[in-house]
Design a protein around this motif. Structure first.
Motif, PDB file in Angstrom:
ATOM      1  N   LEU A   8       0.832  -1.203   0.000  1.00 35.88           N
ATOM      2  CA  LEU A   8       0.000   0.000   0.000  1.00 35.88           C
ATOM      3  C   LEU A   8       0.868   1.255   0.000  1.00 35.88           C
ATOM      4  O   LEU A   8       1.971   1.268   0.546  1.00 35.88           O
ATOM      5  N   LYS A   9       0.339   2.296  -0.623  1.00 40.41           N
ATOM      6  CA  LYS A   9       1.032   3.585  -0.607  1.00 40.41           C
ATOM      7  C   LYS A   9       1.014   4.158   0.800  1.00 40.41           C
ATOM      8  O   LYS A   9       0.144   3.825   1.607  1.00 40.41           O
ATOM      9  N   GLN A  10       1.973   5.016   1.071  1.00 38.48           N
ATOM     10  CA  GLN A  10       2.047   5.605   2.402  1.00 38.48           C
ATOM     11  C   GLN A  10       1.523   7.028   2.448  1.00 38.48           C
ATOM     12  O   GLN A  10       1.567   7.674   3.489  1.00 38.48           O
ATOM     13  N   ARG A  11       1.016   7.497   1.310  1.00 38.21           N
ATOM     14  CA  ARG A  11       0.366   8.803   1.255  1.00 38.21           C
ATOM     15  C   ARG A  11      -1.049   8.636   0.750  1.00 38.21           C
ATOM     16  O   ARG A  11      -1.385   7.630   0.116  1.00 38.21           O
ATOM     17  N   ALA A  12      -1.881   9.640   1.029  1.00 39.31           N
ATOM     18  CA  ALA A  12      -3.271   9.576   0.599  1.00 39.31           C
ATOM     19  C   ALA A  12      -3.352   9.410  -0.915  1.00 39.31           C
ATOM     20  O   ALA A  12      -2.608  10.046  -1.666  1.00 39.31           O
ATOM     21  N   ALA A  13      -4.242   8.531  -1.357  1.00 40.52           N
ATOM     22  CA  ALA A  13      -4.391   8.266  -2.782  1.00 40.52           C
ATOM     23  C   ALA A  13      -5.758   7.656  -3.030  1.00 40.52           C
ATOM     24  O   ALA A  13      -6.318   6.978  -2.170  1.00 40.52           O
ATOM     25  N   THR A  14      -6.311   7.934  -4.213  1.00 40.26           N
ATOM     26  CA  THR A  14      -7.602   7.344  -4.586  1.00 40.26           C
ATOM     27  C   THR A  14      -7.494   5.832  -4.642  1.00 40.26           C
ATOM     28  O   THR A  14      -8.349   5.109  -4.131  1.00 40.26           O
ATOM     29  N   ASP A  15      -6.421   5.357  -5.290  1.00 35.20           N
ATOM     30  CA  ASP A  15      -6.121   3.923  -5.306  1.00 35.20           C
ATOM     31  C   ASP A  15      -4.915   3.704  -4.395  1.00 35.20           C
ATOM     32  O   ASP A  15      -3.817   4.163  -4.689  1.00 35.20           O
ATOM     33  N   PRO A  16      -5.097   3.009  -3.274  1.00 38.68           N
ATOM     34  CA  PRO A  16      -3.999   2.868  -2.310  1.00 38.68           C
ATOM     35  C   PRO A  16      -2.943   1.863  -2.712  1.00 38.68           C
ATOM     36  O   PRO A  16      -1.888   1.787  -2.083  1.00 38.68           O
ATOM     37  N   HIS A  17      -3.182   1.080  -3.748  1.00 36.51           N
ATOM     38  CA  HIS A  17      -2.275  -0.013  -4.096  1.00 36.51           C
ATOM     39  C   HIS A  17      -0.981   0.510  -4.712  1.00 36.51           C
ATOM     40  O   HIS A  17      -0.994   1.380  -5.575  1.00 36.51           O
ATOM     41  N   LEU A  18       0.110  -0.061  -4.260  1.00 36.91           N
ATOM     42  CA  LEU A  18       1.426   0.294  -4.774  1.00 36.91           C
ATOM     43  C   LEU A  18       1.567  -0.226  -6.203  1.00 36.91           C
ATOM     44  O   LEU A  18       1.201  -1.363  -6.492  1.00 36.91           O
ATOM     45  N   THR A  19       2.096   0.608  -7.081  1.00 40.01           N
ATOM     46  CA  THR A  19       2.366   0.193  -8.455  1.00 40.01           C
ATOM     47  C   THR A  19       3.759  -0.421  -8.532  1.00 40.01           C
ATOM     48  O   THR A  19       4.546  -0.325  -7.581  1.00 40.01           O
ATOM     49  N   LEU A  20       4.092  -1.012  -9.676  1.00 37.68           N
ATOM     50  CA  LEU A  20       5.439  -1.564  -9.852  1.00 37.68           C
ATOM     51  C   LEU A  20       6.504  -0.470  -9.737  1.00 37.68           C
ATOM     52  O   LEU A  20       7.496  -0.672  -9.015  1.00 37.68           O
ATOM     53  N   PRO A  21       6.356   0.686 -10.395  1.00 35.64           N
ATOM     54  CA  PRO A  21       7.348   1.756 -10.177  1.00 35.64           C
ATOM     55  C   PRO A  21       7.429   2.178  -8.718  1.00 35.64           C
ATOM     56  O   PRO A  21       8.503   2.508  -8.211  1.00 35.64           O
ATOM     57  N   GLY A  22       6.278   2.188  -8.032  1.00 34.12           N
ATOM     58  CA  GLY A  22       6.284   2.536  -6.608  1.00 34.12           C
ATOM     59  C   GLY A  22       7.050   1.536  -5.778  1.00 34.12           C
ATOM     60  O   GLY A  22       7.799   1.894  -4.862  1.00 34.12           O
ATOM     61  N   LEU A  23       6.903   0.248  -6.097  1.00 32.49           N
ATOM     62  CA  LEU A  23       7.642  -0.784  -5.374  1.00 32.49           C
ATOM     63  C   LEU A  23       9.139  -0.632  -5.609  1.00 32.49           C
ATOM     64  O   LEU A  23       9.945  -0.822  -4.690  1.00 32.49           O
ATOM     65  N   HIS A  24       9.511  -0.279  -6.832  1.00 36.15           N
ATOM     66  CA  HIS A  24      10.937  -0.106  -7.147  1.00 36.15           C
ATOM     67  C   HIS A  24      11.583   0.971  -6.273  1.00 36.15           C
ATOM     68  O   HIS A  24      12.792   0.899  -6.000  1.00 36.15           O
ATOM     69  N   LYS A  25      10.812   1.940  -5.843  1.00 31.72           N
ATOM     70  CA  LYS A  25      11.373   3.009  -5.007  1.00 31.72           C
ATOM     71  C   LYS A  25      11.826   2.471  -3.648  1.00 31.72           C
ATOM     72  O   LYS A  25      12.684   3.074  -2.999  1.00 31.72           O
ATOM     73  N   TYR A  26      11.276   1.368  -3.230  1.00 29.60           N
ATOM     74  CA  TYR A  26      11.717   0.718  -1.992  1.00 29.60           C
ATOM     75  C   TYR A  26      12.836  -0.280  -2.274  1.00 29.60           C
ATOM     76  O   TYR A  26      13.751  -0.443  -1.461  1.00 29.60           O
ATOM     77  N   LEU A  27      12.758  -0.942  -3.414  1.00 28.92           N
ATOM     78  CA  LEU A  27      13.725  -1.997  -3.720  1.00 28.92           C
ATOM     79  C   LEU A  27      15.106  -1.440  -4.074  1.00 28.92           C
ATOM     80  O   LEU A  27      16.122  -1.975  -3.618  1.00 28.92           O
ATOM     81  N   ARG A  28      15.143  -0.405  -4.885  1.00 29.63           N
ATOM     82  CA  ARG A  28      16.441   0.067  -5.379  1.00 29.63           C
ATOM     83  C   ARG A  28      17.387   0.487  -4.263  1.00 29.63           C
ATOM     84  O   ARG A  28      18.567   0.098  -4.284  1.00 29.63           O
ATOM     85  N   PRO A  29      16.955   1.282  -3.279  1.00 24.58           N
ATOM     86  CA  PRO A  29      17.892   1.654  -2.200  1.00 24.58           C
ATOM     87  C   PRO A  29      18.407   0.450  -1.426  1.00 24.58           C
ATOM     88  O   PRO A  29      19.539   0.461  -0.934  1.00 24.58           O
ATOM     89  N   ASP A  30      17.601  -0.593  -1.324  1.00 25.50           N
ATOM     90  CA  ASP A  30      18.001  -1.771  -0.552  1.00 25.50           C
ATOM     91  C   ASP A  30      19.050  -2.620  -1.267  1.00 25.50           C
ATOM     92  O   ASP A  30      19.655  -3.512  -0.646  1.00 25.50           O
ATOM     93  N   GLU A  31      19.285  -2.354  -2.549  1.00 25.13           N
ATOM     94  CA  GLU A  31      20.349  -3.070  -3.256  1.00 25.13           C
ATOM     95  C   GLU A  31      21.727  -2.735  -2.680  1.00 25.13           C
ATOM     96  O   GLU A  31      22.668  -3.510  -2.830  1.00 25.13           O
ATOM     97  N   ALA A  32      21.828  -1.587  -1.996  1.00 23.23           N
ATOM     98  CA  ALA A  32      23.082  -1.243  -1.326  1.00 23.23           C
ATOM     99  C   ALA A  32      23.344  -2.167  -0.143  1.00 23.23           C
ATOM    100  O   ALA A  32      24.480  -2.322   0.304  1.00 23.23           O
ATOM    101  N   VAL A  33      22.291  -2.805   0.354  1.00 20.17           N
ATOM    102  CA  VAL A  33      22.417  -3.749   1.463  1.00 20.17           C
ATOM    103  C   VAL A  33      22.659  -5.168   0.928  1.00 20.17           C
ATOM    104  O   VAL A  33      23.538  -5.886   1.407  1.00 20.17           O
TER     105      VAL A  33
END
Length: 275
Positions: free
Chosen positions: A198-223
């Motif tokens: 789910l998105k962490q900000r107010a939205a009409t559709d709360p579901h995370l999109t694939l680009p939205g998921l990538h915003k969490y995944l990419r930084p974690d590649e440093a780990v």
């Protein structure tokens, strides 16, 4: 009469027929051009105003290609094929004076990529990744669901994770699920939605999109120090599974992995050559 899927389709297809282009290749042109104009219709202000092909310029094609790279993670080979399709189409329009521009003229193909080995060993260390607080819970949830055999297009679907049966998953995974539920509780309450991503900000559709998921995944590649692209993770899972179950027949492997039968040879080759 068949539906027109993109401008000048009939004339362009007649030209392809005249040049005796194979039916499969014609279908590829259709898929590319339909997708291109569908994208323009929804996201390109130049085309949205009047739906006129003769207004399209290089930056409009560049925008579409950039979306394919960022959102769909296409490889250079696919990029070059799409660019080639668009180039043939716009040259055809230009030759008939249906557009004053050749928007693909200055766009260059990309170099052939060397095949990178797929990391399949991350699956063997799933317990450690699930327990690692440096990774975002969405990253860990994506990794966990991948090892259950679900590709990203499945687990991001609305209502999928809401109805997922997890009660028989092992204890270490249950411990992660407890942390995940604690993270999700305020979001699920706010959006009145029981799904996981789910998105962490107010939205009409709360579901995370694939680009939205990538915003969490990419930084974690440093780990992790390996790609967390959902498609790459999924390939790694498939290779890992086939290496662990070499005795399975093609039919059994296809059934267990929910694979297209035509793909099993490809993944078996990857499994055989994985280091």
């Amino acid at each position: 009469m068949s539906k027109i899927l993109y401008p000048y389709q009939d004339a362009f297809e007649r030209d392809l027929d005249r040049r005796e282009i194979a039916a499969a290749t014609k279908d590829e042109y259709t898929a590319t051009l339909q997708d291109f104009f569908h994208y323009l219709e929804h996201f390109n202000p130049t085309y949205q105003r009047e739906h006129r092909v003769n207004q399209l310029q290089t930056q409009d094609v560049e925008q579409y290609l950039a979306m394919l790279i960022a959102n769909r993670e296409i490889q250079n080979q696919t990029y070059n094929k799409v660019l080639s399709h668009l180039n043939v189409y716009f040259k055809f329009l230009f030759s008939h004076n249906w557009t004053p521009y050749l928007p693909t003229l200055d766009l260059k193909s990309k170099p052939k990529q060397n095949d990178r080995p797929i990391n399949y060993q991350w699956v063997d260390n799933l317990d450690d990744w699930l327990a690692n607080p440096q990774l975002h819970v969405y990253t860990r949830a994506a990794m966990l669901l991948t090892t259950k055999g679900y590709p990203v297009q499945v687990y991001l679907k609305p209502n999928f994770t809401a109805h997922l049966k997890t009660s028989d998953w092992p204890s270490n995974q249950q411990a992660f699920l407890t942390r995940l539920r604690a993270f999700l509780e305020p979001l699920q309450t706010r959006f009145q939605c029981p799904d996981w991503f789910l998105k962490q900000r107010a939205a009409t559709d709360p579901h995370l999109t694939l680009p939205g998921l990538h915003k969490y995944l990419r930084p974690d590649e440093a780990v992790t120090h390996f790609s967390l692209s959902p498609s790459v993770l999924y390939q790694g899972y498939l290779v890992n599974y086939l290496r662990r179950h070499p005795e399975l027949s093609d039919q059994a492997a296809v059934a267990a992995l929910h694979l297209d039968p035509g793909a099993i040879d490809y993944y078996r080759r990857l499994a055989r050559h994985a280091d």
